[in-house]
Design a protein around this motif. Sequence first.
Motif, PDB file in Angstrom:
ATOM      1  N   PRO A 167       0.825  -1.216   0.000  1.00 27.63           N
ATOM      2  CA  PRO A 167       0.000   0.000   0.000  1.00 27.63           C
ATOM      3  C   PRO A 167       0.858   1.264   0.000  1.00 27.63           C
ATOM      4  CG  PRO A 167       0.131  -0.878   2.216  1.00 27.63           C
ATOM      5  CD  PRO A 167       0.857  -1.851   1.330  1.00 27.63           C
ATOM      6  N   TYR A 205       3.601 -10.370  -9.186  1.00 26.63           N
ATOM      7  CA  TYR A 205       3.069  -9.076  -8.760  1.00 26.63           C
ATOM      8  C   TYR A 205       1.581  -9.214  -8.548  1.00 26.63           C
ATOM      9  CZ  TYR A 205       7.438  -6.982 -10.391  1.00 26.63           C
ATOM     10  OH  TYR A 205       8.755  -6.653 -10.558  1.00 26.63           O
ATOM     11  N   HIS A 229       6.243  -3.679  -1.344  1.00 26.32           N
ATOM     12  CA  HIS A 229       6.726  -2.521  -2.105  1.00 26.32           C
ATOM     13  C   HIS A 229       5.908  -1.282  -1.685  1.00 26.32           C
ATOM     14  CE1 HIS A 229       8.787  -1.164  -5.920  1.00 26.32           C
ATOM     15  NE2 HIS A 229       7.735  -0.396  -6.075  1.00 26.32           N
TER      16      HIS A 229
HETATM   17  N1  ARG Z   1       1.765   1.145  -4.054  1.00 22.57           N
HETATM   18  C1  ARG Z   1       1.072   0.735  -5.240  1.00 22.57           C
HETATM   19  C2  ARG Z   1      -0.417   1.081  -5.114  1.00 22.57           C
HETATM   20  O1  ARG Z   1      -0.937   1.196  -4.007  1.00 22.57           O
HETATM   21  C3  ARG Z   1       1.187  -0.727  -5.542  1.00 22.57           C
HETATM   22  C4  ARG Z   1       2.598  -1.216  -5.755  1.00 22.57           C
HETATM   23  C5  ARG Z   1       2.629  -2.534  -6.440  1.00 22.57           C
HETATM   24  N2  ARG Z   1       3.943  -3.038  -6.666  1.00 22.57           N
HETATM   25  C6  ARG Z   1       4.791  -2.557  -7.571  1.00 22.57           C
HETATM   26  N3  ARG Z   1       5.969  -3.113  -7.647  1.00 22.57           N
HETATM   27  N4  ARG Z   1       4.464  -1.608  -8.397  1.00 22.57           N
HETATM   28  O2  ARG Z   1      -1.073   1.212  -6.120  1.00 22.57           O
END
Ligand code: ARG
Length: 575
Positions: free
Chosen positions: A121, A336, A157
């Motif tokens: 998140p 992912y 991440h």
């Molecule tokens: N922080 C992102 C979101 O909330 C998701 C990240 C997913 N992982 C990545 N490696 N882009 O939308």
Amino acid sequence: MNLKQHLEHRISQALAELSGQSDCVALVAHSKSPQFGDYQANGVMALARKLGKNPRELGQQLAQHLKLDDVADKVEVAGPGFINVFIKPEFLSDSLNQLDRARLVAPVAKPQTVVIDYSSPNLAKEMHVGHLRGTIIGDAIARTLEFLGHKLIRQNHFGDWGTQFGMLITHMRELPFYSEGKFKAELSDLEGFYRAAKERFDTDEKFARLARENVVHLQAEHPGYIADWKKFIDISIEHCQELYQRLGITLSEHDIRPESFYNSRLPQVIELLEQNNLLTESNGAKCVFLDEFRTKEGEPLPVIVEKTGGGFLYATTDLAAIRFRCQELHAERVLYVVDARQSLHFQQVFRVAQLAGFAGTNCKLEHLSYGTMMGKDGKPFKTRSGGTVKLVDLCSEGVERALALVTGKNPGLDAAALQNIAEVVGIAAIKYADLSKNRNSDYIFDWDSMLSFEGNTAPYLLYAYARIRSIFRRAGLDPQASYMIKVEAAEEKALALKLLQFTEAVESLAEECLPNQLCLYLYELSGLFMKFYECCPVLKAEPGVQQSRLGLCQLTAITLKQGLELLGIATLEQM
Ligand code: ARG
């Protein structure tokens, strides 16, 4: 090798011997109905077409030639050339008696290093329902792959970098309590804090200017700014970890590898793209143009990796992350678990990473996307006032509803016991409702159906498990003892076959990453158990038969528990 693979192998081989062709596929599947046997091989028709033979005749020859006596008691040709295989009860009994009850499924022969990116998140705000699906589904996939013996590297991440944090620390620094260090209490409502900061950013020009300046300080990693940012991040991470704990999610603090981790690696990504002649300047921004990505109008669609005037983007960080995961973590598979709306982003970065050599051919990149969580009205799930639903509130509501439900069913239990059951049932219901739907589609969040004791729900499965455990408890029997299974009645056979197919369900989840298939398996298993339990008396049967039936009960309980554990759902001995 599971039973399906075993049959695939043997029937394919027989087809090859019969036809002299080397590349025969038996195409074994589960039969749709018992009259067509237990497994069905559908590959005869295609082979007959290729050889110019009559499929039914070829089927007949195959049935003659197949030597499946050790596994099947009947092999039949049906319709235009389907081969129906009926599994022998003795084979089922022997296989079940030989199962390793401690794990039921053998570990894989060739373990892989698998990186799984899930939950992830953004830390600027509080975790809300938009992160629920990825967190729950990702965790089930991670648990299953790990159980099968793969080396799992979880990567959370977190979005902890970017312009929003300039705004947040500016707000933080200006609050009177800041210097007194009381802000931890204030940040217990992260959502409110974010809203207040945003409000000021949008209305107060001086504040907005300061916030923009602070972003620059932050991105240049000036120590004082980094220290403030870190204070904020730490509290936000604490919020997430609390939720993971309540939801039974296996992500720990060791799994955190946030966007900021890649900050120092971004210039190198640009350099390497340059060296590989992949970069084009467009209006001062650095872009990668790929032929296969175009807008609906056919215009080229670039992947922007550096903004006009400097500054990197989400895609740049993901490229650095792929490079890190493949080259430093030595991943053979990178998963992912991210919202379907990011699917173009992942197609693009995967392609760029391959072209730039960040991900070699020995590293498979997979976007496991999922749809949106909808309310009963068919619109994205919101609070009554139209706000985003916080995950903490959602969990509490689930547990409250479960408490009302289990109190009604067990008026005799004391308050602490009821609370305990409600916590398990409430969380299980929320998780299972999500896991049991195909992740690719949107799904409707509905309390009543997820808390129902009927249908493919958590309460139904938890109840089936608790019921079996109570058979042993009430009869004073050892649920751990070893009971010899001897399959006889039709209901016993159906249950035994299903139990043996647990391996197939787990292995297919590991491959296709669709937890709903394992849910369906567990639901069907419980259904077959209920039928067996209705038709075949257990405790009243004569000793030999009782042994065998207790063995089937025991194995059903072990399988349910193991299956639910792979999905991240706790069981109850009593409910
Ligand atoms: N922080 C992102 C979101 O909330 C998701 C990240 C997913 N992982 C990545 N490696 N882009 O939308």
